[in-house]
Design a protein around this motif. Structure first.
Motif, mmCIF file in Angstrom:
data_model
loop_
_atom_site.group_PDB
_atom_site.id
_atom_site.type_symbol
_atom_site.label_atom_id
_atom_site.label_comp_id
_atom_site.label_asym_id
_atom_site.label_seq_id
_atom_site.Cartn_x
_atom_site.Cartn_y
_atom_site.Cartn_z
ATOM 1 N N MET A 1 -15.297 7.503 -6.478
ATOM 2 C CA MET A 1 -15.269 7.749 -5.068
ATOM 3 C C MET A 1 -15.358 9.256 -4.861
ATOM 4 O O MET A 1 -14.816 10.033 -5.632
ATOM 5 N N THR A 2 -16.050 9.639 -3.829
ATOM 6 C CA THR A 2 -16.177 11.041 -3.464
ATOM 7 C C THR A 2 -15.688 11.215 -2.039
ATOM 8 O O THR A 2 -15.979 10.389 -1.181
ATOM 9 N N PHE A 3 -14.927 12.292 -1.806
ATOM 10 C CA PHE A 3 -14.539 12.636 -0.448
ATOM 11 C C PHE A 3 -14.679 14.139 -0.268
ATOM 12 O O PHE A 3 -14.731 14.884 -1.248
ATOM 13 N N THR A 4 -14.795 14.567 0.981
ATOM 14 C CA THR A 4 -14.975 15.981 1.270
ATOM 15 C C THR A 4 -13.831 16.503 2.131
ATOM 16 O O THR A 4 -13.190 15.751 2.858
ATOM 17 N N PHE A 21 -12.266 6.763 -9.487
ATOM 18 C CA PHE A 21 -12.058 5.376 -9.074
ATOM 19 C C PHE A 21 -13.021 5.057 -7.946
ATOM 20 O O PHE A 21 -13.619 5.948 -7.354
ATOM 21 N N ALA A 22 -13.190 3.786 -7.680
ATOM 22 C CA ALA A 22 -14.118 3.333 -6.648
ATOM 23 C C ALA A 22 -13.387 3.146 -5.315
ATOM 24 O O ALA A 22 -12.160 3.077 -5.264
ATOM 25 N N LEU A 30 -14.781 -2.979 -9.197
ATOM 26 C CA LEU A 30 -14.414 -1.849 -10.047
ATOM 27 C C LEU A 30 -12.982 -1.419 -9.729
ATOM 28 O O LEU A 30 -12.506 -1.650 -8.623
ATOM 29 N N PRO A 31 -12.298 -0.805 -10.668
ATOM 30 C CA PRO A 31 -10.958 -0.297 -10.372
ATOM 31 C C PRO A 31 -11.019 0.652 -9.176
ATOM 32 O O PRO A 31 -11.906 1.498 -9.088
ATOM 33 N N SER A 32 -10.106 0.475 -8.246
ATOM 34 C CA SER A 32 -10.143 1.281 -7.033
ATOM 35 C C SER A 32 -8.764 1.843 -6.731
ATOM 36 O O SER A 32 -7.765 1.442 -7.327
ATOM 37 N N PRO A 75 -3.068 2.738 -7.183
ATOM 38 C CA PRO A 75 -4.032 1.652 -7.354
ATOM 39 C C PRO A 75 -4.040 0.714 -6.156
ATOM 40 O O PRO A 75 -3.020 0.477 -5.543
ATOM 41 N N ASP A 76 -5.224 0.209 -5.854
ATOM 42 C CA ASP A 76 -5.374 -0.770 -4.800
ATOM 43 C C ASP A 76 -4.719 -2.073 -5.257
ATOM 44 O O ASP A 76 -4.961 -2.531 -6.380
ATOM 45 N N PRO A 77 -3.870 -2.706 -4.431
ATOM 46 C CA PRO A 77 -3.167 -3.912 -4.866
ATOM 47 C C PRO A 77 -4.038 -5.151 -5.028
ATOM 48 O O PRO A 77 -3.612 -6.132 -5.613
#
Length: 78
Positions: A1-4, A21-22, A30-32, A75-77
């Motif tokens: 994942m990309t953020f600005t 992570f995604a 995918l693991p997120s 981690p996303d649950p």
């Protein structure tokens, strides 16, 4: 994942953070993880330590993170 990240009051050089992570809504299972405010804050502190000057103009500043770089990853649950 990309953020600005960019300063709101006086935009300048953009920080582009690539995280290992995604997005939680990815369709490939995918693991997120969730990008929390604490993750963004830790990324900003790391980038400033590595030379990012948010008030300057110029090319985007890339920052690649590893899971161990920021303990704020959650981690996303799902």
């Amino acid at each position: 994942m990309t953020f600005t990240v960019e300063r709101a009051e006086r935009p300048g050089r953009v920080l582009v953070v690539s995280a290992p992570f995604a997005h939680p809504g990815n369709w490939m299972s995918l693991p997120s993880a969730v990008v929390r405010p604490s993750t963004v804050a830790a990324s900003v502190r790391t980038a400033i330590r590595e030379g990012w000057a948010p008030g300057d103009n110029g090319r985007p500043f890339p920052l690649s993170l590893a899971p161990e770089d920021i303990s704020a990853f959650r981690p996303d649950p799902s």
